[in-house]
Design a protein around this motif. Structure first.
Motif, PDB file in Angstrom:
ATOM      1  N   GLY A  35      60.516  57.920 -11.854  1.00 36.81           N
ATOM      2  CA  GLY A  35      60.298  57.934 -10.415  1.00 36.81           C
ATOM      3  C   GLY A  35      59.000  58.611 -10.035  1.00 36.81           C
ATOM      4  N   PRO A  36      58.672  58.578  -8.752  1.00 39.79           N
ATOM      5  CA  PRO A  36      57.375  59.097  -8.296  1.00 39.79           C
ATOM      6  C   PRO A  36      57.355  60.603  -8.039  1.00 39.79           C
ATOM      7  CG  PRO A  36      58.545  58.101  -6.464  1.00 39.79           C
ATOM      8  CD  PRO A  36      59.406  57.883  -7.672  1.00 39.79           C
ATOM      9  N   LEU A  37      58.472  61.287  -8.206  1.00 41.00           N
ATOM     10  CA  LEU A  37      58.524  62.704  -7.837  1.00 41.00           C
ATOM     11  C   LEU A  37      57.576  63.521  -8.715  1.00 41.00           C
ATOM     12  CD1 LEU A  37      59.995  64.599  -5.866  1.00 41.00           C
ATOM     13  CD2 LEU A  37      61.679  65.027  -7.664  1.00 41.00           C
ATOM     14  N   ALA A  38      56.664  64.235  -8.076  1.00 37.76           N
ATOM     15  CA  ALA A  38      55.650  65.001  -8.811  1.00 37.76           C
ATOM     16  C   ALA A  38      56.120  66.403  -9.152  1.00 37.76           C
ATOM     17  CB  ALA A  38      54.361  65.071  -7.986  1.00 37.76           C
ATOM     18  N   THR A  50      76.431  59.918   3.370  1.00 33.83           N
ATOM     19  CA  THR A  50      76.502  58.568   2.800  1.00 33.83           C
ATOM     20  C   THR A  50      75.312  58.328   1.881  1.00 33.83           C
ATOM     21  OG1 THR A  50      75.226  57.543   4.573  1.00 33.83           O
ATOM     22  CG2 THR A  50      77.622  57.738   4.901  1.00 33.83           C
ATOM     23  N   MET A  51      75.426  57.275   1.058  1.00 35.84           N
ATOM     24  CA  MET A  51      74.337  56.937   0.155  1.00 35.84           C
ATOM     25  C   MET A  51      73.085  56.534   0.934  1.00 35.84           C
ATOM     26  SD  MET A  51      74.004  57.174  -3.122  1.00 35.84           S
ATOM     27  CE  MET A  51      75.625  56.950  -3.874  1.00 35.84           C
ATOM     28  N   GLY A  52      73.279  55.945   2.118  1.00 36.99           N
ATOM     29  CA  GLY A  52      72.141  55.581   2.954  1.00 36.99           C
ATOM     30  C   GLY A  52      71.380  56.795   3.430  1.00 36.99           C
ATOM     31  N   VAL A  53      72.105  57.823   3.872  1.00 42.21           N
ATOM     32  CA  VAL A  53      71.468  59.060   4.333  1.00 42.21           C
ATOM     33  C   VAL A  53      70.726  59.722   3.179  1.00 42.21           C
ATOM     34  CG1 VAL A  53      71.908  61.391   5.201  1.00 42.21           C
ATOM     35  CG2 VAL A  53      73.130  59.432   6.193  1.00 42.21           C
ATOM     36  N   VAL A  54      71.359  59.741   2.004  1.00 39.38           N
ATOM     37  CA  VAL A  54      70.745  60.358   0.828  1.00 39.38           C
ATOM     38  C   VAL A  54      69.474  59.601   0.437  1.00 39.38           C
ATOM     39  CG1 VAL A  54      71.034  60.836  -1.630  1.00 39.38           C
ATOM     40  CG2 VAL A  54      72.895  61.338  -0.029  1.00 39.38           C
ATOM     41  N   SER A  55      69.543  58.267   0.450  1.00 38.25           N
ATOM     42  CA  SER A  55      68.372  57.478   0.057  1.00 38.25           C
ATOM     43  C   SER A  55      67.207  57.705   1.018  1.00 38.25           C
ATOM     44  CB  SER A  55      68.718  55.990  -0.009  1.00 38.25           C
ATOM     45  OG  SER A  55      68.970  55.464   1.280  1.00 38.25           O
ATOM     46  N   VAL A  59      63.528  59.124  -0.116  1.00 34.73           N
ATOM     47  CA  VAL A  59      62.276  58.429   0.182  1.00 34.73           C
ATOM     48  C   VAL A  59      61.326  59.372   0.909  1.00 34.73           C
ATOM     49  CG1 VAL A  59      61.222  56.585   1.541  1.00 34.73           C
ATOM     50  CG2 VAL A  59      63.284  56.119   0.210  1.00 34.73           C
ATOM     51  N   GLU A  60      61.851  60.088   1.895  1.00 33.48           N
ATOM     52  CA  GLU A  60      61.025  61.005   2.693  1.00 33.48           C
ATOM     53  C   GLU A  60      60.408  62.100   1.836  1.00 33.48           C
ATOM     54  OE1 GLU A  60      61.609  64.121   6.421  1.00 33.48           O
ATOM     55  OE2 GLU A  60      63.067  62.520   6.098  1.00 33.48           O
ATOM     56  N   ALA A  63      60.950  61.187  -3.744  1.00 25.00           N
ATOM     57  CA  ALA A  63      61.688  61.152  -5.002  1.00 25.00           C
ATOM     58  C   ALA A  63      61.983  59.729  -5.462  1.00 25.00           C
ATOM     59  CB  ALA A  63      62.999  61.934  -4.878  1.00 25.00           C
ATOM     60  N   VAL A  64      62.077  58.791  -4.521  1.00 26.41           N
ATOM     61  CA  VAL A  64      62.282  57.380  -4.875  1.00 26.41           C
ATOM     62  C   VAL A  64      61.279  56.535  -4.100  1.00 26.41           C
ATOM     63  CG1 VAL A  64      64.745  57.704  -5.361  1.00 26.41           C
ATOM     64  CG2 VAL A  64      64.027  56.923  -3.099  1.00 26.41           C
ATOM     65  N   SER A  65      60.902  55.394  -4.687  1.00 28.73           N
ATOM     66  CA  SER A  65      59.873  54.548  -4.080  1.00 28.73           C
ATOM     67  C   SER A  65      60.426  53.529  -3.103  1.00 28.73           C
ATOM     68  CB  SER A  65      59.098  53.823  -5.188  1.00 28.73           C
ATOM     69  OG  SER A  65      59.986  53.067  -6.001  1.00 28.73           O
ATOM     70  N   ASN A  66      61.722  53.218  -3.223  1.00 24.80           N
ATOM     71  CA  ASN A  66      62.307  52.164  -2.385  1.00 24.80           C
ATOM     72  C   ASN A  66      63.772  52.486  -2.128  1.00 24.80           C
ATOM     73  OD1 ASN A  66      63.631  49.565  -1.678  1.00 24.80           O
ATOM     74  ND2 ASN A  66      61.568  48.734  -1.994  1.00 24.80           N
ATOM     75  N   GLY A  67      64.080  52.820  -0.884  1.00 21.21           N
ATOM     76  CA  GLY A  67      65.447  53.184  -0.537  1.00 21.21           C
ATOM     77  C   GLY A  67      66.428  52.047  -0.699  1.00 21.21           C
ATOM     78  N   MET A  68      65.992  50.813  -0.414  1.00 21.26           N
ATOM     79  CA  MET A  68      66.888  49.679  -0.526  1.00 21.26           C
ATOM     80  C   MET A  68      67.313  49.449  -1.979  1.00 21.26           C
ATOM     81  SD  MET A  68      66.394  45.725   0.754  1.00 21.26           S
ATOM     82  CE  MET A  68      65.137  45.382  -0.488  1.00 21.26           C
TER      83      MET A  68
END
Length: 389
Positions: A35-38, A50-55, A59-60, A63-68
């Protein structure tokens, strides 16, 4: 014409299928690849999240490049409904798959704030620590003795958050009275309990929920100690001078209180076993002290000659055999040492100035060791006096 249309349609379908295959392959790489996390972060998942809130948060925070893709991966692997509340360490470069495994599998926080009630032989402390994601090391935020001090501001502020883990840690050799009194003073648990039988609590670290019942924790400690004792009793050495596991527990508590260096437990146990087998008195100070204090804290001074001569059920300078109960809560290693002591000819031991003991087979050897210890004590006293001048 129809052939031309069919041919063109087939071409479109093939192109679409190739595109889908390429897209799926790309998505899989995004999901399983680095992943992109530096820099490592601590991700807090709140109860009811929920998984949506976590994703969105991942993203913000980069830590991940694409929430979907993150959400689709969780759904595809049947992890969406397994989300755990807590604080989780997300390492540098963690893949989406690794993050999902972390927040849906363990069920136990791996970072964030931890409060540990450490119950020691001399004092109890509430210690607050936080994990620094960058170094992956815990940093102490606050520490205080709840029986004697007010909670510092950092502690009060830190425990106001919703995501705080609590533990209670017992040191080997604490008494049951110390455990109960420390739990009461801490304010972590509710309810009240009578002081449990001495020796019946297993020294260990126990995760607790703030506000849960004190009786539940005490029961867990007792069950753990019963299990340890039963296991050690089942594999005990032959010919030991104990008629029951309870007597072995008494011996284990004496070994615990007399051992300064962990590696000496087997030797210390052998001395007391040898004495019992030869009909000698145990002559151990910690039992005398327990007869005076009943386990209610440290004596805070040396023993008087009158106390060493005084007749109490715990004065092993006066009574034969073992005292009637344990004198503390021994740990697993002391229980195992009492039930599988080393085979030695030793009948005596005294401090050697290093934290350990000098062992002896005969009284003459022991007296020489005692004389050396007295010299060490005198040298230390002189150095302390000189240092204070």
């Amino acid at each position: 014409m129809w052939r031309s249309l069919a041919s063109n349609g087939l071409t479109v379908i093939i192109v679409l299928m190739i595109g889908i295959a390429v897209g799926v392959t790309w998505a899989q790489k995004q999901f399983t690849g680095p992943g992109p996390l530096a820099e490592a972060i601590c991700l807090q998942v709140r109860p009811g999240s929920t998984m949506g809130v976590v994703s969105d948060e991942l993203v913000e925070r980069g830590a991940v490049s694409n929430g979907m893709i993150f959400r689709m991966g969780a759904e595809y692997t049947d992890r969406t409904q397994l989300l755990k509340a807590g604080s989780f360490l997300v390492p540098e470069g963690a893949s989406m798959q690794q993050i999902i495994d972390s927040i849906t599998t363990a069920g136990r926080s791996t970072c964030g704030t931890e409060v540990n009630l450490r119950i020691g032989v001399l004092r109890a402390e509430l210690v607050m620590r936080e994990l620094d994601p960058a170094t992956q090391e815990y940093v102490e935020v606050a520490k205080y003795n709840p029986a004697e001090e007010e909670a510092p501001a950092d502690y009060v502020e830190g425990t106001a958050g919703a995501d705080v883990r609590y533990r209670v840690t017992l040191a080997e050799g604490v008494t049951s009275w110390q455990v109960v009194e420390s739990l009461k003073a801490s304010g972590l648990l509710e309810g009240d309990v009578e002081v449990p039988a001495e020796g019946s609590l297993a020294p260990d670290s126990y995760e607790v929920r703030k506000g849960s019942g004190m009786d539940g924790l005490i029961e867990r400690m007792q069950v753990a100690q019963q299990s340890i004792l039963a296991e050690a009793w089942a594999s005990r050495a032959e010919g030991l001078p104990y008629d029951s596991p309870e007597e072995a527990l008494v011996m284990a508590s004496i070994v615990e209180k007399e051992t300064g260096v962990p590696e000496e437990r087997g030797q210390v146990a052998s001395v007391f076993v040898n004495r019992l087998e030869q009909g000698m008195r145990l002559q151990t100070d910690p039992t005398v002290i327990y007869g005076i204090t009943q386990g209610r804290g440290a004596l805070g001074r040396g023993l008087r000659q009158s106390e060493l001569r005084g007749a109490t059920p715990y004065n092993t300078y006066v009574i034969d055999g073992l005292p009637p109960t344990p004198i503390a809560n021994p740990g697993r290693l002391s229980i195992e040492a009492a039930l599988n002591p080393e085979t030695t000819p030793y009948l005596f031991f005294v401090a050697d100035g290093t934290g350990g003991h000098a062992f002896a087979e005969t009284l003459d050897e022991h007296n020489e060791n005692v004389a050396r210890w007295r010299e060490i004590e005198a040298e230390r006293a002189a150095e302390e006096t000189e240092g204070n001048n």
